[in-house]
Scaffold this motif. Structure first.
Motif, short mmCIF file in Angstrom:
data_model
loop_
_atom_site.label_atom_id
_atom_site.label_comp_id
_atom_site.label_asym_id
_atom_site.label_seq_id
_atom_site.Cartn_x
_atom_site.Cartn_y
_atom_site.Cartn_z
N TYR A 74 0.78 -1.23 0.00
CA TYR A 74 0.00 0.00 0.00
C TYR A 74 0.82 1.29 0.00
O TYR A 74 0.25 2.36 -0.21
CB TYR A 74 -0.95 0.01 1.20
CG TYR A 74 -1.96 -1.10 1.15
CD1 TYR A 74 -2.96 -1.12 0.18
CD2 TYR A 74 -1.92 -2.15 2.06
CE1 TYR A 74 -3.88 -2.15 0.11
CE2 TYR A 74 -2.84 -3.18 2.01
CZ TYR A 74 -3.82 -3.17 1.04
OH TYR A 74 -4.74 -4.19 0.98
N ASP A 98 3.66 6.15 3.33
CA ASP A 98 2.28 6.55 3.09
C ASP A 98 1.70 7.18 4.35
O ASP A 98 1.76 6.60 5.43
CB ASP A 98 1.44 5.34 2.67
CG ASP A 98 0.05 5.71 2.19
OD1 ASP A 98 -0.30 6.91 2.18
OD2 ASP A 98 -0.70 4.80 1.83
N THR A 99 1.10 8.37 4.23
CA THR A 99 0.54 9.06 5.39
C THR A 99 -0.86 8.56 5.75
O THR A 99 -1.37 8.88 6.81
CB THR A 99 0.47 10.58 5.13
OG1 THR A 99 -0.31 10.80 3.96
CG2 THR A 99 1.85 11.17 4.97
N THR A 100 -1.47 7.77 4.87
CA THR A 100 -2.82 7.26 5.15
C THR A 100 -2.75 6.21 6.25
O THR A 100 -2.03 5.21 6.13
CB THR A 100 -3.44 6.62 3.89
OG1 THR A 100 -3.42 7.58 2.84
CG2 THR A 100 -4.86 6.16 4.15
N SER A 103 -7.07 1.30 8.32
CA SER A 103 -8.33 1.12 9.04
C SER A 103 -8.57 -0.38 9.18
O SER A 103 -8.40 -1.14 8.23
CB SER A 103 -9.49 1.78 8.30
OG SER A 103 -9.65 1.22 7.02
N ARG A 131 1.42 8.54 13.30
CA ARG A 131 1.76 9.32 12.12
C ARG A 131 3.15 9.90 12.36
O ARG A 131 3.46 10.37 13.45
CB ARG A 131 0.73 10.43 11.93
CG ARG A 131 0.87 11.12 10.60
CD ARG A 131 -0.32 12.01 10.29
NE ARG A 131 -1.25 11.23 9.47
CZ ARG A 131 -2.56 11.20 9.68
NH1 ARG A 131 -3.09 11.85 10.66
NH2 ARG A 131 -3.34 10.50 8.88
#
Length: 158
Positions: A74, A98-100, A103, A131
């Protein structure tokens, strides 16, 4: 020469930081991440004298596999795997660019795939996502030793 004389002037063995790290950039590196984890825990037991149960070995292998696979799948660019022994557990941290934030989906026996974080959370003593200035870091911990009854030491009863 006895062990105390050999270690004179050094930190006590139990107080030394025991770590391993590696950066991975390709999907083939996922297998290398698992090898790093296995070799690290083998060293923890053989070289540092800390007990590592077969359960812990398997769970760390699984957590490393799931977290590194997700990072490679991802996130663009490399990911970093850090392993550290702390308070009788191995802290497994995986950073990616990736900063997302991930979930975790509700359990669904009909869903095919995307169960990795569910699995990691189920087998880990702790789980957290932070983060970072660039990307994110996911950390999970797995207790190294089992109690005499075979249960993970430190695992909270549900």
């Amino acid at each position: 020469m006895d062990a105390a004389a050999q270690n004179e002037g050094q930190e006590p063995l139990a107080d030394r930081l025991i770590t391993a790290s590696a950066v991975f950039e390709g999907s083939a590196d996922i297998a290398e991440a698992r090898v790093l984890a296995r070799d690290f825990l083998t060293s923890v037991e053989a070289d540092h004298g800390l007990p590592v149960s077969a359960r812990a070995m398997g769970m760390v292998h699984l957590v490393v596999s799931e977290l590194v696979t997700n990072a490679r799948k991802y996130a663009p660019g490399p990911c970093r795997l850090d392993l550290e022994i702390s308070e009788g557990a191995v802290q497994i941290s995986v950073w990616d660019s990736d900063t997302t934030l991930p979930s975790v989906q509700a359990a669904d026996a009909e869903r095919v795939g995307q169960h990795g974080l569910e699995i990691v959370m189920a087998v880990s003593q702790t789980f957290c996502v932070h983060r970072e200035p660039v990307g994110k870091k996911i950390t999970a911990s797995v207790v190294l030793a089992d109690d005499p009854g075979g249960n993970a030491v430190g695992r909270q009863a549900m």
